[in-house]
Design a protein around this motif. Structure first.
Motif, PDB file in Angstrom:
ATOM      1  N   ILE A  55      -7.223   3.719  -6.363  1.00 55.79           N
ATOM      2  CA  ILE A  55      -8.684   3.812  -6.310  1.00 55.79           C
ATOM      3  C   ILE A  55      -9.179   5.086  -6.993  1.00 55.79           C
ATOM      4  N   ASP A  56      -8.349   6.151  -6.982  1.00 58.35           N
ATOM      5  CA  ASP A  56      -8.718   7.375  -7.704  1.00 58.35           C
ATOM      6  C   ASP A  56      -8.838   7.102  -9.197  1.00 58.35           C
ATOM      7  N   GLN A  57      -7.904   6.330  -9.749  1.00 58.30           N
ATOM      8  CA  GLN A  57      -7.963   6.005 -11.177  1.00 58.30           C
ATOM      9  C   GLN A  57      -9.200   5.177 -11.495  1.00 58.30           C
ATOM     10  N   VAL A  58      -9.557   4.225 -10.611  1.00 56.06           N
ATOM     11  CA  VAL A  58     -10.752   3.414 -10.837  1.00 56.06           C
ATOM     12  C   VAL A  58     -12.008   4.272 -10.796  1.00 56.06           C
ATOM     13  N   LEU A  59     -12.114   5.129  -9.803  1.00 54.67           N
ATOM     14  CA  LEU A  59     -13.300   5.980  -9.681  1.00 54.67           C
ATOM     15  C   LEU A  59     -13.380   6.978 -10.830  1.00 54.67           C
ATOM     16  N   ASN A  60     -12.232   7.468 -11.290  1.00 53.57           N
ATOM     17  CA  ASN A  60     -12.238   8.394 -12.434  1.00 53.57           C
ATOM     18  C   ASN A  60     -12.795   7.715 -13.676  1.00 53.57           C
ATOM     19  N   SER A  61     -12.502   6.419 -13.841  1.00 51.68           N
ATOM     20  CA  SER A  61     -13.033   5.693 -14.997  1.00 51.68           C
ATOM     21  C   SER A  61     -14.535   5.460 -14.886  1.00 51.68           C
ATOM     22  N   TYR A  92       0.821  -1.197   0.000  1.00 53.57           N
ATOM     23  CA  TYR A  92       0.000   0.000   0.000  1.00 53.57           C
ATOM     24  C   TYR A  92       0.861   1.255   0.000  1.00 53.57           C
ATOM     25  N   THR A  93       0.396   2.239  -0.765  1.00 52.22           N
ATOM     26  CA  THR A  93       0.986   3.579  -0.737  1.00 52.22           C
ATOM     27  C   THR A  93      -0.129   4.559  -0.412  1.00 52.22           C
ATOM     28  N   ASP A  94      -0.025   5.218   0.742  1.00 53.53           N
ATOM     29  CA  ASP A  94      -1.069   6.139   1.218  1.00 53.53           C
ATOM     30  C   ASP A  94      -2.434   5.437   1.197  1.00 53.53           C
ATOM     31  N   PRO A  95      -2.615   4.354   1.996  1.00 54.81           N
ATOM     32  CA  PRO A  95      -3.847   3.556   1.939  1.00 54.81           C
ATOM     33  C   PRO A  95      -5.075   4.340   2.404  1.00 54.81           C
ATOM     34  N   VAL A  96      -6.205   4.101   1.724  1.00 54.36           N
ATOM     35  CA  VAL A  96      -7.501   4.706   2.057  1.00 54.36           C
ATOM     36  C   VAL A  96      -8.546   3.588   2.107  1.00 54.36           C
ATOM     37  N   THR A  97      -9.678   3.862   2.774  1.00 56.80           N
ATOM     38  CA  THR A  97     -10.719   2.857   2.996  1.00 56.80           C
ATOM     39  C   THR A  97     -12.033   3.325   2.388  1.00 56.80           C
ATOM     40  N   LEU A  98     -12.741   2.394   1.709  1.00 53.80           N
ATOM     41  CA  LEU A  98     -14.089   2.664   1.224  1.00 53.80           C
ATOM     42  C   LEU A  98     -15.113   2.297   2.292  1.00 53.80           C
ATOM     43  N   LYS A  99     -16.383   2.630   2.046  1.00 52.51           N
ATOM     44  CA  LYS A  99     -17.447   2.348   3.024  1.00 52.51           C
ATOM     45  C   LYS A  99     -17.641   0.847   3.236  1.00 52.51           C
ATOM     46  N   CYS A 100     -17.291   0.069   2.195  1.00 54.44           N
ATOM     47  CA  CYS A 100     -17.441  -1.377   2.312  1.00 54.44           C
ATOM     48  C   CYS A 100     -16.344  -2.002   3.154  1.00 54.44           C
ATOM     49  N   GLY A 101     -15.304  -1.244   3.516  1.00 53.80           N
ATOM     50  CA  GLY A 101     -14.233  -1.728   4.365  1.00 53.80           C
ATOM     51  C   GLY A 101     -12.985  -2.162   3.635  1.00 53.80           C
ATOM     52  N   HIS A 102     -12.960  -2.161   2.306  1.00 54.39           N
ATOM     53  CA  HIS A 102     -11.783  -2.578   1.571  1.00 54.39           C
ATOM     54  C   HIS A 102     -10.808  -1.400   1.424  1.00 54.39           C
ATOM     55  N   ASN A 103      -9.536  -1.758   1.416  1.00 52.79           N
ATOM     56  CA  ASN A 103      -8.464  -0.764   1.375  1.00 52.79           C
ATOM     57  C   ASN A 103      -7.755  -0.798   0.020  1.00 52.79           C
ATOM     58  N   GLU A 120     -13.155  -4.525  -5.402  1.00 47.28           N
ATOM     59  CA  GLU A 120     -12.894  -5.764  -4.682  1.00 47.28           C
ATOM     60  C   GLU A 120     -14.169  -6.591  -4.525  1.00 47.28           C
ATOM     61  N   CYS A 121     -15.247  -5.963  -3.972  1.00 45.39           N
ATOM     62  CA  CYS A 121     -16.472  -6.704  -3.692  1.00 45.39           C
ATOM     63  C   CYS A 121     -17.649  -6.294  -4.565  1.00 45.39           C
ATOM     64  N   ARG A 122     -17.446  -5.319  -5.440  1.00 46.85           N
ATOM     65  CA  ARG A 122     -18.468  -4.815  -6.349  1.00 46.85           C
ATOM     66  C   ARG A 122     -19.622  -4.149  -5.629  1.00 46.85           C
ATOM     67  N   ALA A 123     -19.410  -3.744  -4.386  1.00 44.98           N
ATOM     68  CA  ALA A 123     -20.463  -3.019  -3.659  1.00 44.98           C
ATOM     69  C   ALA A 123     -20.681  -1.670  -4.327  1.00 44.98           C
ATOM     70  N   GLY A 124     -21.965  -1.302  -4.560  1.00 46.96           N
ATOM     71  CA  GLY A 124     -22.277  -0.065  -5.258  1.00 46.96           C
ATOM     72  C   GLY A 124     -22.452   1.106  -4.308  1.00 46.96           C
ATOM     73  N   PHE A 125     -22.236   2.307  -4.867  1.00 44.45           N
ATOM     74  CA  PHE A 125     -22.398   3.541  -4.093  1.00 44.45           C
ATOM     75  C   PHE A 125     -23.253   4.494  -4.908  1.00 44.45           C
ATOM     76  N   GLY A 126     -24.158   5.212  -4.242  1.00 48.02           N
ATOM     77  CA  GLY A 126     -25.031   6.146  -4.936  1.00 48.02           C
ATOM     78  C   GLY A 126     -24.287   7.336  -5.512  1.00 48.02           C
ATOM     79  N   GLU A 127     -23.224   7.716  -4.899  1.00 43.98           N
ATOM     80  CA  GLU A 127     -22.381   8.818  -5.381  1.00 43.98           C
ATOM     81  C   GLU A 127     -20.928   8.459  -5.156  1.00 43.98           C
ATOM     82  N   ARG A 128     -20.084   9.272  -5.734  1.00 45.29           N
ATOM     83  CA  ARG A 128     -18.649   8.952  -5.620  1.00 45.29           C
ATOM     84  C   ARG A 128     -18.264   8.929  -4.153  1.00 45.29           C
ATOM     85  N   PRO A 129     -17.709   7.781  -3.702  1.00 42.67           N
ATOM     86  CA  PRO A 129     -17.411   7.650  -2.279  1.00 42.67           C
ATOM     87  C   PRO A 129     -16.270   8.565  -1.842  1.00 42.67           C
TER      88      PRO A 129
END
Length: 544
Positions: free
Chosen positions: A36-42, A19-30, A53-62
């Motif tokens: 993760i910025d590149q994934v969300l940008n896409s 990990y480099t500068d690890p961050v956490t989503l609401k689903c708990g995955h790091n 990781e788990c394909r959990a959906g979010f109503g807006e950008r987390p």
């Protein structure tokens, strides 16, 4: 296996690195923040966000929350990692993290020295340098070790790819053989690059030498120009002192003359006043006899005397001196064209294949001498038949000048011509066509002129120096002739639009003329360094 489990827990599932500068989503995955910025940008375009990781959906950008605990664990892991380059640890060391020295592709594990000694020596256990991602060494389709190289598809494959996969029937090589071939090509590329580096270094050194030479030549030119203008200032100062002195002398002489004339006129004025007074007295006399007798005495007989020199004198202070100084300054301004802004005098060599058979060329190719003895050279189209020769060097751009010794020839012509000039006939003589320009000297008649297209322009100036200078500015279309003396004297300038390369050209009759090199002593005309005195004397006697 504890170390392997720890590393797995500290790997980002996107980049598969720690990990480099690890961050956490609401689903708990790091994840790494950048990953993760590149994934969300896409996912921004569809406005549908999910955890990779788990394909959990979010109503807006987390919102990304920094995982401080995980960040500290990664930092501590880096701190405890040995700094000698061993960032891969033994998969079998449980109590401590021992650096791995080999990785087994068959076991998919890394080994330290201790576990390497007891590891299976079977052929299927392929050892390699330590690697974090051993999956890169396995076939993505068959999950087997990559052992072969397909030369047709230029890819590494496993044994199943060779037997039943899409590479069946292709030409195969072992990884070692393919690696050696690749290394051979790389060595050839390296050799070529080494040669190019050497060539580049040679060019750099050459350019550095040119830069140094340019600096030296520039410094020399600066010194020459400084000396030239220093002499010019001193010469002007002397000229000013001389002119002012001459004007002062003429002024003194004129003022003295004026004083004498004024004194004579004052005396004449007094005499005239006396006579006027006497005449007035006579006009007032009542006795006629006295008036007539007074006139007869002859006292007033000079009333009709001629005008003296003082009546015709007109002061003309210093005009001749001023005119002389102005003319001299005009000559100086005209001759300022003598400053040649070029690097060095040209070293002109004569082309023996163009020399007339009655022209003898010296061994150093710089002297042309007229001779009665036919040289019996081969008859080629380039050879002149009129006591002429041209240079082997041509000029098609830039500014150039060269000096020529002409004092040892009874008649000579120096100048330039196009290579297409006629080599025989009347139009082959220098100056007699539109393809040549020349300065002509006939020392027997003391006659000097410039010639072009058959038009002869006599020079008002008689050349007394042993040398003349030719200056060519190709782009400006100017050809100038100068007499080499102190100070140098401008003779004539031709203006033309040059359409071909230009050659230096010579005509000589009864004598010899010479191209001068910069390093030669002007007082030692016969001093030629390339040939001995005996050889030179024999050659010159032969020309006679």
């Amino acid at each position: 296996m504890a170390s392997v489990s720890l590393i797995d827990q500290l790997e980002c599932s996107i980049c598969l690195n720690l990990y480099t500068d690890p961050v956490t989503l609401k689903c708990g995955h790091n994840f790494c923040r950048d990953c993760i910025d590149q994934v969300l940008n896409s996912q921004d375009e569809d406005q549908v966000y999910s955890c990779p990781e788990c394909r959990a959906g979010f109503g807006e950008r987390p919102t990304l929350q920094k995982n401080i605990t995980l960040c500290n664990i990664v930092d501590n892991f880096h701190t405890s990692t040995p700094q000698d380059g061993a960032s891969i640890f033994c998969s079998y060391c449980v109590d401590s993290l021992a650096p791995a020295v080999k990785s087994c592709l068959h076991c998919d594990a890394s080994l330290c020295d201790k576990h390497l000694r007891v590891h299976s020596k079977a052929e299927e256990h392929v050892l390699s340098d330590p690697s974090i991602s051993l999956q890169d060494r396995r076939c993505s389709l068959h999950k087997k070790i990559l052992e072969y190289y397909c030369t047709e598809d230029a890819t590494c494959i496993c044994v199943s790819c060779c037997l039943v996969g899409e590479h069946q029937g292709h030409k195969m090589e072992s990884l070692a053989t393919a690696s050696e071939k690749r290394k051979g090509k790389l060595r050839d590329i390296l050799s070529n690059l080494t040669s190019k580096i050497e060539e580049t270094e040679e060019r750099v050194q050459s350019l550095r030498n040119r830069r140094r030479e340019t600096g030296l030549k520039s410094a020399r030119e600066v010194r020459n120009i400084t000396d030239l203008f220093g002499d010019f200032r001193r010469w002007l100062l002397n000229l000013e002192v001389k002119a002012l002195s001459q004007i002062s002398q003429e002024e003194e002489q004129v003022l003295k003359t004026l004083s004498n004339v004024i004194q004579n006129l004052e005396m004449k004025k007094d005499e005239l006043s006396r006579k006027m007074k006497r005449i007035e007295e006579m006009c007032n006399m009542a006795d006629p006899l006295t008036v007539l007798q007074e006139v007869d005495t002859g006292d007033l007989g000079d009333l009709e005397e001629q005008r003296g020199d003082e009546d015709t004198f007109e002061p003309y202070v210093g005009v001749e001196s001023i005119s002389h100084v102005s003319q001299t300054l005009s000559d100086i301004i005209r001759d300022l064209n003598v400053t040649f802004y070029v690097q060095d005098p040209e070293d002109i060599l004569l082309d023996l294949s163009t020399a007339d058979n009655n022209i003898r060329i010296s061994p150093d190719l710089r002297i042309a001498a007229w001779t009665r003895i036919d040289q019996n050279r081969p008859k080629v189209p380039s050879r002149f038949q009129n006591f002429q020769v041209v240079s082997s060097t041509s000029f098609d751009s830039g500014r150039h000048y060269w000096d020529i010794e002409v004092s040892e020839s009874e008649e000579w012509k120096v100048g330039i011509c196009y290579p297409s000039i006629d080599r025989r006939g009347s139009r082959s003589f220098l100056g007699d066509s539109e393809k040549s320009w020349c300065l002509h000297g006939d020392q027997y008649k003391d006659y000097y002129s410039v010639i072009h297209e058959g038009k002869v322009t006599q020079l008002p100036h008689q050349i007394t120096s042993d040398r003349v200078r030719i200056y060519l500015d190709y782009e400006a279309g100017q050809l100038s002739f100068y007499e080499q003396c102190d100070p140098i004297i401008h003779l004539h300038t031709f203006t033309a639009t040059f359409t071909e390369p230009l050659l230096a050209a010579l005509y000589v009759w009864k004598g010899h003329i010479k191209m001068i090199r910069e390093e030669e002593d002007p007082e030692q005309f016969m001093n030629i360094s390339e040939i001995s005195a005996d050889v030179w004397e024999d050659w010159w006697n032969y020309c006679q």
